[in-house]
Design an enzyme around this catalytic site. Structure first.
Site, PDB file in Angstrom:
ATOM      1  N   PHE A  59      30.852  -1.316  47.436  1.00 41.25           N
ATOM      2  CA  PHE A  59      31.891  -0.286  47.515  1.00 41.25           C
ATOM      3  C   PHE A  59      32.848  -0.519  48.687  1.00 41.25           C
ATOM      4  CE2 PHE A  59      28.400   1.756  45.176  1.00 41.25           C
ATOM      5  CZ  PHE A  59      29.092   2.144  44.033  1.00 41.25           C
ATOM      6  N   TYR A  98      22.836   3.829  35.412  1.00 43.79           N
ATOM      7  CA  TYR A  98      24.283   3.702  35.591  1.00 43.79           C
ATOM      8  C   TYR A  98      24.995   4.609  34.591  1.00 43.79           C
ATOM      9  CZ  TYR A  98      23.021  -0.511  38.277  1.00 43.79           C
ATOM     10  OH  TYR A  98      22.471  -1.388  39.176  1.00 43.79           O
ATOM     11  N   PHE A 149      25.708  -6.439  45.472  1.00 44.83           N
ATOM     12  CA  PHE A 149      26.860  -6.329  46.358  1.00 44.83           C
ATOM     13  C   PHE A 149      27.298  -7.712  46.891  1.00 44.83           C
ATOM     14  CE2 PHE A 149      25.626  -1.696  47.748  1.00 44.83           C
ATOM     15  CZ  PHE A 149      26.058  -1.222  46.516  1.00 44.83           C
ATOM     16  N   PRO A 150      27.420  -8.722  46.015  1.00 36.08           N
ATOM     17  CA  PRO A 150      27.828 -10.053  46.504  1.00 36.08           C
ATOM     18  C   PRO A 150      29.227 -10.049  47.101  1.00 36.08           C
ATOM     19  CG  PRO A 150      27.928  -9.959  44.093  1.00 36.08           C
ATOM     20  CD  PRO A 150      27.240  -8.699  44.547  1.00 36.08           C
ATOM     21  N   LEU A 151      30.046  -9.058  46.671  1.00 38.38           N
ATOM     22  CA  LEU A 151      31.419  -8.961  47.205  1.00 38.38           C
ATOM     23  C   LEU A 151      31.534  -7.810  48.199  1.00 38.38           C
ATOM     24  CD1 LEU A 151      33.281  -9.468  43.795  1.00 38.38           C
ATOM     25  CD2 LEU A 151      33.009 -11.157  45.625  1.00 38.38           C
ATOM     26  N   GLY A 152      30.411  -7.240  48.583  1.00 37.47           N
ATOM     27  CA  GLY A 152      30.432  -6.123  49.525  1.00 37.47           C
ATOM     28  C   GLY A 152      30.256  -4.773  48.855  1.00 37.47           C
ATOM     29  N   PRO A 200      34.750  -3.704  50.360  1.00 42.56           N
ATOM     30  CA  PRO A 200      34.995  -5.148  50.313  1.00 42.56           C
ATOM     31  C   PRO A 200      34.699  -5.839  51.646  1.00 42.56           C
ATOM     32  CG  PRO A 200      36.852  -3.923  49.390  1.00 42.56           C
ATOM     33  CD  PRO A 200      35.893  -2.906  49.937  1.00 42.56           C
ATOM     34  N   LEU A 201      34.216  -7.076  51.558  1.00 43.57           N
ATOM     35  CA  LEU A 201      33.867  -7.833  52.763  1.00 43.57           C
ATOM     36  C   LEU A 201      35.097  -8.039  53.628  1.00 43.57           C
ATOM     37  CD1 LEU A 201      31.723 -10.623  51.064  1.00 43.57           C
ATOM     38  CD2 LEU A 201      30.895  -8.741  52.513  1.00 43.57           C
TER      39      LEU A 201
HETATM   40  N1  LIG Z   1      19.288  -3.266  42.558  1.00 39.30           N
HETATM   41  C1  LIG Z   1      20.087  -2.389  43.090  1.00 39.30           C
HETATM   42  O1  LIG Z   1      19.671  -1.442  43.762  1.00 39.30           O
HETATM   43  C2  LIG Z   1      21.573  -2.564  42.909  1.00 39.30           C
HETATM   44  C3  LIG Z   1      22.462  -1.847  43.729  1.00 39.30           C
HETATM   45  C4  LIG Z   1      23.817  -2.059  43.553  1.00 39.30           C
HETATM   46  C5  LIG Z   1      24.283  -2.946  42.603  1.00 39.30           C
HETATM   47  N2  LIG Z   1      23.395  -3.625  41.799  1.00 39.30           N
HETATM   48  C6  LIG Z   1      23.871  -4.613  40.801  1.00 39.30           C
HETATM   49  O2  LIG Z   1      24.700  -5.558  41.453  1.00 39.30           O
HETATM   50  C7  LIG Z   1      25.929  -5.733  40.743  1.00 39.30           C
HETATM   51  C8  LIG Z   1      27.024  -6.128  41.697  1.00 39.30           C
HETATM   52  O3  LIG Z   1      27.290  -5.085  42.619  1.00 39.30           O
HETATM   53  P1  LIG Z   1      28.653  -4.254  42.623  1.00 39.30           P
HETATM   54  O4  LIG Z   1      29.366  -4.448  41.345  1.00 39.30           O
HETATM   55  O5  LIG Z   1      28.333  -2.869  43.010  1.00 39.30           O
HETATM   56  O6  LIG Z   1      29.416  -4.864  43.857  1.00 39.30           O
HETATM   57  P2  LIG Z   1      30.220  -6.239  44.083  1.00 39.30           P
HETATM   58  O7  LIG Z   1      29.991  -7.186  42.961  1.00 39.30           O
HETATM   59  O8  LIG Z   1      29.927  -6.682  45.454  1.00 39.30           O
HETATM   60  O9  LIG Z   1      31.730  -5.733  44.090  1.00 39.30           O
HETATM   61  C9  LIG Z   1      32.307  -5.098  43.011  1.00 39.30           C
HETATM   62  C10 LIG Z   1      33.639  -4.541  43.482  1.00 39.30           C
HETATM   63  O10 LIG Z   1      34.517  -5.635  43.763  1.00 39.30           O
HETATM   64  C11 LIG Z   1      35.726  -5.459  43.045  1.00 39.30           C
HETATM   65  N3  LIG Z   1      36.163  -6.794  42.596  1.00 39.30           N
HETATM   66  C12 LIG Z   1      35.468  -7.671  41.848  1.00 39.30           C
HETATM   67  N4  LIG Z   1      36.180  -8.792  41.655  1.00 39.30           N
HETATM   68  C13 LIG Z   1      37.372  -8.605  42.280  1.00 39.30           C
HETATM   69  C14 LIG Z   1      38.546  -9.398  42.416  1.00 39.30           C
HETATM   70  N5  LIG Z   1      38.636 -10.614  41.879  1.00 39.30           N
HETATM   71  N6  LIG Z   1      39.584  -8.880  43.135  1.00 39.30           N
HETATM   72  C15 LIG Z   1      39.493  -7.638  43.694  1.00 39.30           C
HETATM   73  N7  LIG Z   1      38.411  -6.853  43.592  1.00 39.30           N
HETATM   74  C16 LIG Z   1      37.360  -7.327  42.879  1.00 39.30           C
HETATM   75  C17 LIG Z   1      35.419  -4.563  41.878  1.00 39.30           C
HETATM   76  O11 LIG Z   1      36.551  -3.819  41.524  1.00 39.30           O
HETATM   77  P3  LIG Z   1      37.284  -4.017  40.085  1.00 39.30           P
HETATM   78  O12 LIG Z   1      36.454  -3.259  39.105  1.00 39.30           O
HETATM   79  O13 LIG Z   1      38.626  -3.434  40.316  1.00 39.30           O
HETATM   80  O14 LIG Z   1      37.313  -5.483  39.815  1.00 39.30           O
HETATM   81  C18 LIG Z   1      34.319  -3.685  42.447  1.00 39.30           C
HETATM   82  O15 LIG Z   1      34.894  -2.574  43.101  1.00 39.30           O
HETATM   83  C19 LIG Z   1      26.134  -4.364  40.074  1.00 39.30           C
HETATM   84  O16 LIG Z   1      27.028  -4.444  39.003  1.00 39.30           O
HETATM   85  C20 LIG Z   1      24.726  -4.011  39.681  1.00 39.30           C
HETATM   86  O17 LIG Z   1      24.423  -4.604  38.426  1.00 39.30           O
HETATM   87  C21 LIG Z   1      22.061  -3.457  41.963  1.00 39.30           C
END
Ligand SMILES: NC(=O)c1ccc[n+]([C@@H]2O[C@H](COP(=O)([O-])OP(=O)(O)OC[C@H]3O[C@@H](n4cnc5c(N)ncnc54)[C@H](OP(=O)(O)O)[C@@H]3O)[C@@H](O)[C@H]2O)c1
Length: 291
Positions: free
Chosen positions: A220, A66, A215-218, A222-223
């Site tokens: 890149f 990252y 990607f619990p919230l979708g 959003p769900l």
């Molecule tokens: N193993 C793998 O291959 C892999 C791949 C991808 C990710 N991951 C891990 O999974 C974790 C979670 O994935 P992710 O962060 O990519 O996706 P995510 O948790 O599904 O979503 C994050 C996105 O949601 C937005 N968000 C979060 N809370 C919000 C709220 N209350 N209101 C509005 N927007 C909100 C964030 O923007 P803001 O910053 O503006 O809040 C960000 O753009 C990563 O941090 C990483 O550690 C692992």
């Protein structure tokens, strides 16, 4: 609820001998756009990490890919020396190229080097949990993982890794890893709209192995779904809170690592994950991944 974190939804889970809060934090979004380079708001990134720990979170997910190296260094700067209760989970198996791609790097020497780099950038002598990241940016890819996973097992025997997991893995690869050495978690893409791993989650729950949806919230994108909007409106909640609360309801072995670069969103997500869902809500939400 845990004595350690009475204020966090979902209580705690044991990753081997490590107790973590089920509500964790995913640090990927702290790097720059498309997970490359430094964040636009460096102080803000440090503040989010400190707030996560202050709020009682004891599970942070990261990777030296990252940034690359940016996120790990931010974690170190914000939180080192780490509280004993905090467990940082990292992953190896991919590197970054100049275009921001994620080419695989799973040869034994590459994995060894990535483990060393994670130790260095995080300022640790032992990594609590290392996931072997499989597949590619498109998702899991079938094929044997034996050579790569055995390399991590060797590093575990050498004492630089405490626990192992796999990420972006097929169910067959999870089973193959388990045939080589115990794993404590599987980290795959899963959320309200992506339900490919339903069977795997239930099998792992029976074996007391954590399932950590990325990607619990979708991620890149959003769900979005008409059903989610309808349930959200009825509950006067947000889609993020429904998505997180649903995951906590889905199975006790699910650990949350939602990502955010905002302290306000972090607080909102913790509050939102507390949302109580009725059987009717759950039945309706269950249709989303099958729409
Ligand atoms: N193993 C793998 O291959 C892999 C791949 C991808 C990710 N991951 C891990 O999974 C974790 C979670 O994935 P992710 O962060 O990519 O996706 P995510 O948790 O599904 O979503 C994050 C996105 O949601 C937005 N968000 C979060 N809370 C919000 C709220 N209350 N209101 C509005 N927007 C909100 C964030 O923007 P803001 O910053 O503006 O809040 C960000 O753009 C990563 O941090 C990483 O550690 C692992």
């Amino acid at each position: 609820m845990s004595a350690l974190s009475p204020s966090l939804p979902g209580g705690t889970w044991a990753l081997g001998d490590l107790t973590v809060t089920r509500f964790g934090y995913g640090a990927m979004q702290l790097a720059g756009p498309w997970v490359m380079g430094p964040p636009a708001d460096r102080d803000g990134a440090i503040a989010v990490l400190r707030e996560a720990v202050d709020l009682g979170i004891t599970h942070i997910d990261t990777s030296d890919a990252y940034g690359p190296r940016i996120t790990n260094r931010l974690i170190r700067e914000a939180l080192h020396p780490y509280p004993e209760s905090l467990h940082i989970v990292t992953k190896v198996g991919a590197r970054r190229d100049e275009q921001g791609g994620w080419p695989t790097a799973r040869q034994p020497d590459q994995l060894r080097r990535q483990v060393e780099e994670n130790l260095e950038s995080l300022g640790l002598e032992v990594l609590d949990l290392v996931n072997l990241r499989l597949g590619d940016a498109e998702g899991p890819k079938a094929g044997s993982i034996a050579e790569a996973f055995e390399t991590l097992v060797e590093l575990q025997r050498e004492g630089v890794i405490r626990h192992l997991g796999v990420s972006n893995a097929t169910a067959e690869q999870v089973a193959e890893a388990q045939g080589i050495a115990p794993i404590v978690c599987v980290q795959n893409m899963y959320n309200l709209a992506h339900r490919h791993d339903d069977e795997l989650i239930d099998r792992l729950a029976a074996e007391r192995i954590a399932y950590v949806p990325f990607f619990p919230l979708g991620g890149f994108s959003p769900l979005q779904s008409a059903t989610l909007s309808a349930v959200t409106a009825r509950l006067e909640a947000t889609p993020m809170s429904v998505a997180l609360a649903w995951l906590l309801h889905r199975s006790p072995n699910i650990l949350l690592i939602p990502g955010t670069s905002s302290v306000a969103h972090l607080r909102e997500n913790i509050a939102g994950a507390r949302l109580s869902l009725s059987d009717e809500d759950l039945a309706e939400l269950d249709k989303i991944g099958r729409e």
